[in-house]
Design a protein around this motif. Structure first.
Motif, PDB file in Angstrom:
ATOM      1  N   GLY A 215      -1.899   1.182  -8.371  1.00 45.58           N
ATOM      2  CA  GLY A 215      -0.573   1.441  -7.809  1.00 45.58           C
ATOM      3  C   GLY A 215      -0.140   0.286  -6.930  1.00 45.58           C
ATOM      4  N   SER A 216      -1.099  -0.280  -6.183  1.00 47.32           N
ATOM      5  CA  SER A 216      -0.806  -1.448  -5.349  1.00 47.32           C
ATOM      6  C   SER A 216      -0.462  -2.665  -6.207  1.00 47.32           C
ATOM      7  CB  SER A 216      -2.008  -1.769  -4.454  1.00 47.32           C
ATOM      8  OG  SER A 216      -2.189  -0.778  -3.463  1.00 47.32           O
ATOM      9  N   VAL A 217      -1.092  -2.786  -7.362  1.00 46.14           N
ATOM     10  CA  VAL A 217      -0.772  -3.900  -8.263  1.00 46.14           C
ATOM     11  C   VAL A 217       0.677  -3.802  -8.730  1.00 46.14           C
ATOM     12  CG1 VAL A 217      -1.256  -4.925 -10.520  1.00 46.14           C
ATOM     13  CG2 VAL A 217      -3.145  -4.239  -9.030  1.00 46.14           C
ATOM     14  N   VAL A 218       1.082  -2.612  -9.164  1.00 45.74           N
ATOM     15  CA  VAL A 218       2.467  -2.416  -9.620  1.00 45.74           C
ATOM     16  C   VAL A 218       3.435  -2.663  -8.463  1.00 45.74           C
ATOM     17  CG1 VAL A 218       4.113  -0.738 -10.531  1.00 45.74           C
ATOM     18  CG2 VAL A 218       1.783  -0.795 -11.417  1.00 45.74           C
ATOM     19  N   ALA A 219       3.104  -2.128  -7.286  1.00 46.50           N
ATOM     20  CA  ALA A 219       3.970  -2.307  -6.116  1.00 46.50           C
ATOM     21  C   ALA A 219       4.049  -3.769  -5.714  1.00 46.50           C
ATOM     22  CB  ALA A 219       3.442  -1.462  -4.956  1.00 46.50           C
TER      23      ALA A 219
ATOM     24  N   LEU B  62      12.595   8.103  -2.250  1.00 42.37           N
ATOM     25  CA  LEU B  62      12.484   8.692  -3.576  1.00 42.37           C
ATOM     26  C   LEU B  62      11.105   9.293  -3.855  1.00 42.37           C
ATOM     27  CD1 LEU B  62      14.366   6.001  -5.710  1.00 42.37           C
ATOM     28  CD2 LEU B  62      15.244   8.205  -4.900  1.00 42.37           C
ATOM     29  N   ARG B  63      10.050   8.637  -3.356  1.00 45.51           N
ATOM     30  CA  ARG B  63       8.687   9.081  -3.653  1.00 45.51           C
ATOM     31  C   ARG B  63       7.779   8.779  -2.455  1.00 45.51           C
ATOM     32  NH1 ARG B  63       5.969  10.872  -8.097  1.00 45.51           N
ATOM     33  NH2 ARG B  63       3.734  10.360  -8.225  1.00 45.51           N
ATOM     34  N   PRO B  64       7.789   9.624  -1.428  1.00 41.39           N
ATOM     35  CA  PRO B  64       7.045   9.359  -0.191  1.00 41.39           C
ATOM     36  C   PRO B  64       5.546   9.144  -0.401  1.00 41.39           C
ATOM     37  CG  PRO B  64       8.553  11.213   0.088  1.00 41.39           C
ATOM     38  CD  PRO B  64       8.541  10.882  -1.364  1.00 41.39           C
ATOM     39  N   GLN B  65       4.974   9.767  -1.440  1.00 41.73           N
ATOM     40  CA  GLN B  65       3.534   9.631  -1.682  1.00 41.73           C
ATOM     41  C   GLN B  65       3.176   8.322  -2.392  1.00 41.73           C
ATOM     42  OE1 GLN B  65       5.619  11.610  -3.247  1.00 41.73           O
ATOM     43  NE2 GLN B  65       4.904  12.269  -5.267  1.00 41.73           N
ATOM     44  N   GLY B  66       4.178   7.512  -2.745  1.00 43.57           N
ATOM     45  CA  GLY B  66       3.926   6.253  -3.424  1.00 43.57           C
ATOM     46  C   GLY B  66       4.008   6.389  -4.936  1.00 43.57           C
ATOM     47  N   LEU B  67       4.077   5.267  -5.627  1.00 39.76           N
ATOM     48  CA  LEU B  67       4.237   5.276  -7.076  1.00 39.76           C
ATOM     49  C   LEU B  67       3.105   5.992  -7.792  1.00 39.76           C
ATOM     50  CD1 LEU B  67       5.425   1.575  -7.607  1.00 39.76           C
ATOM     51  CD2 LEU B  67       6.832   3.641  -7.615  1.00 39.76           C
ATOM     52  N   ALA B  68       1.884   5.769  -7.335  1.00 39.63           N
ATOM     53  CA  ALA B  68       0.713   6.375  -7.996  1.00 39.63           C
ATOM     54  C   ALA B  68      -0.009   7.370  -7.104  1.00 39.63           C
ATOM     55  CB  ALA B  68      -0.246   5.270  -8.443  1.00 39.63           C
ATOM     56  N   GLY B  69       0.603   7.707  -5.978  1.00 38.58           N
ATOM     57  CA  GLY B  69      -0.028   8.663  -5.058  1.00 38.58           C
ATOM     58  C   GLY B  69       0.173  10.101  -5.516  1.00 38.58           C
ATOM     59  N   LYS B  70      -0.699  10.965  -5.049  1.00 39.87           N
ATOM     60  CA  LYS B  70      -0.597  12.377  -5.395  1.00 39.87           C
ATOM     61  C   LYS B  70       0.167  13.147  -4.329  1.00 39.87           C
ATOM     62  CE  LYS B  70      -4.989  12.464  -7.936  1.00 39.87           C
ATOM     63  NZ  LYS B  70      -6.316  13.083  -8.028  1.00 39.87           N
TER      64      LYS B  70
ATOM     65  N   VAL C  33       0.836  -1.210   0.000  1.00 41.32           N
ATOM     66  CA  VAL C  33       0.000   0.000   0.000  1.00 41.32           C
ATOM     67  C   VAL C  33       0.865   1.252   0.000  1.00 41.32           C
ATOM     68  CG1 VAL C  33      -1.654   1.348   1.350  1.00 41.32           C
ATOM     69  CG2 VAL C  33      -1.968  -1.115   1.107  1.00 41.32           C
ATOM     70  N   ILE C  34       1.897   1.273   0.830  1.00 42.82           N
ATOM     71  CA  ILE C  34       2.757   2.451   0.952  1.00 42.82           C
ATOM     72  C   ILE C  34       3.553   2.680  -0.322  1.00 42.82           C
ATOM     73  CG2 ILE C  34       4.732   3.423   2.192  1.00 42.82           C
ATOM     74  CD1 ILE C  34       3.677   1.878   4.673  1.00 42.82           C
ATOM     75  N   ILE C  35       4.135   1.600  -0.876  1.00 44.38           N
ATOM     76  CA  ILE C  35       4.919   1.734  -2.103  1.00 44.38           C
ATOM     77  C   ILE C  35       4.030   2.148  -3.274  1.00 44.38           C
ATOM     78  CG2 ILE C  35       6.327   0.497  -3.810  1.00 44.38           C
ATOM     79  CD1 ILE C  35       7.336  -1.266  -1.495  1.00 44.38           C
ATOM     80  N   GLY C  36       2.836   1.562  -3.358  1.00 43.22           N
ATOM     81  CA  GLY C  36       1.938   1.859  -4.473  1.00 43.22           C
ATOM     82  C   GLY C  36       1.274   3.211  -4.385  1.00 43.22           C
TER      83      GLY C  36
ATOM     84  N   SER D 216      13.800  -3.072   2.269  1.00 35.48           N
ATOM     85  CA  SER D 216      14.725  -2.207   1.534  1.00 35.48           C
ATOM     86  C   SER D 216      13.987  -1.465   0.421  1.00 35.48           C
ATOM     87  CB  SER D 216      15.875  -3.033   0.935  1.00 35.48           C
ATOM     88  OG  SER D 216      16.643  -3.638   1.941  1.00 35.48           O
ATOM     89  N   LEU D 217      13.108  -2.180  -0.302  1.00 32.75           N
ATOM     90  CA  LEU D 217      12.298  -1.528  -1.330  1.00 32.75           C
ATOM     91  C   LEU D 217      11.391  -0.463  -0.722  1.00 32.75           C
ATOM     92  CD1 LEU D 217      11.186  -4.526  -3.595  1.00 32.75           C
ATOM     93  CD2 LEU D 217      12.655  -2.619  -4.256  1.00 32.75           C
ATOM     94  N   LEU D 218      10.849  -0.754   0.455  1.00 35.23           N
ATOM     95  CA  LEU D 218       9.981   0.209   1.130  1.00 35.23           C
ATOM     96  C   LEU D 218      10.757   1.474   1.500  1.00 35.23           C
ATOM     97  CD1 LEU D 218       7.306   0.978   2.449  1.00 35.23           C
ATOM     98  CD2 LEU D 218       7.997  -0.333   4.464  1.00 35.23           C
ATOM     99  N   LEU D 219      11.950   1.314   2.030  1.00 33.73           N
ATOM    100  CA  LEU D 219      12.770   2.472   2.407  1.00 33.73           C
ATOM    101  C   LEU D 219      13.159   3.297   1.180  1.00 33.73           C
ATOM    102  CD1 LEU D 219      15.124   0.871   5.097  1.00 33.73           C
ATOM    103  CD2 LEU D 219      13.294   2.540   5.482  1.00 33.73           C
TER     104      LEU D 219
END
Length: 289
Positions: free
Chosen positions: A239-243, A277-285, A229-232, A269-272
């Protein structure tokens, strides 16, 4: 080549299963700011209920798949009505502590009921192989992979095209305004909990015949789903699917080619890296300052 293909299939299936589990967490956290560490219980419990349904009640795998998913959804509604609604709107730390304790209680209850020994779910697809471009792939993993995509797609349509989905999106965007416009929080909460718990139980029944079912999987499953959820990105289903795919493929390849026992280290490590790099997530605003 066969080993690489198998690891890619394992990773993709694990990732899509995590994305399916993360779907419920995403909806619940996005709506109510509710941190649920007991969400993995539906994944594990679904597996054990399926074993009982097939071995003791004589159900075939496909009937058990549907009925157990519904039972998990109903259990989610019961927990929401009896426990979770009492702390909605309060400090998220309270839900975190409560559900952490609840996860331990459910884990011990499962251990006392079914025993501590790891179990296996029998499925018609468990031992089947599908031939593809000269390779033989596990049919259960392919079913879990495709099934997860289909279920997430259907939930996406439900959220985008129905009145229920409209209310969910309204609550996510402005909780108080949605209430003022007649959205009933208790009814919506029950529906979201049913959806999240049922899809998580379904995820377990689809993938566990290819692996081993253990009572200790509740908290690790929930933590990994939260990482997805956080990464996506919060609120983004795809976004969760990609993550999930990124996390599943990465951990599978690291386990195969670098060292075993590295799943948690790779995931965190991926989460950190994602938070850096992108605190809002891959697809977050990105939230304006």
């Amino acid at each position: 080549m066969d080993v690489l293909t198998q690891q890619l299939l394992n990773g993709a299936t694990t990732g899509m299963t995590l994305a399916l589990i993360a779907l419920g967490i995403n909806l619940i956290f996005g709506l109510f700011n509710f941190v649920n560490f007991a969400h993995g219980a539906f994944y594990v419990l679904g597996g054990y209920l399926a074993i009982t349904a097939m071995s003791s009640l004589g159900m075939n795998y496909w009937v058990a798949l549907v009925l157990v998913a519904i039972c998990c959804g109903l259990l989610g509604m019961v927990l929401d009505f009896t426990i979770f609604q009492r702390i909605l709107g309060r400090d998220p730390n309270e839900s975190m502590i409560l559900t952490f304790g609840l996860a331990l209680v459910i884990e011990e209850t499962i251990r006392l009921t079914w025993g501590p020994t790891p179990r296996n779910i029998r499925s018609p697809l468990s031992e089947e192989r599908v031939s593809f471009l000269g390779l033989y792939l596990n049919a259960q993993l392919l079913f879990a992979l495709i099934g997860s995509f289909v279920v997430i797609g259907l939930i996406s349509l439900l959220i985008a095209r129905t009145t229920f989905g409209l209310r969910v999106r309204a609550m996510t965007q402005d909780f108080e305004m949605a209430q003022l416009n007649g959205v009933r929080v208790k009814n919506l909460s029950a529906g979201v909990w049913f959806l999240g718990a049922a899809t998580t139980g379904l995820a377990g029944i689809m993938i566990l015949p290819a692996f081993t079912l253990e009572t200790s999987g509740i908290l690790p499953t929930a933590v990994m789903a939260f990482a997805v959820v956080i990464i996506g990105g919060l609120g983004s289903m795809w976004g969760s699917v990609v993550a999930g795919l990124l996390l599943g493929l990465s951990t599978s390849l690291v386990e195969a080619y670098l060292a075993t026992g590295m799943t948690d280290i790779t995931a965190y490590s991926l989460l950190l890296i994602a938070l850096w790099l992108r605190p809002q997530g891959l697809a977050g605003k990105k939230v304006a300052a």
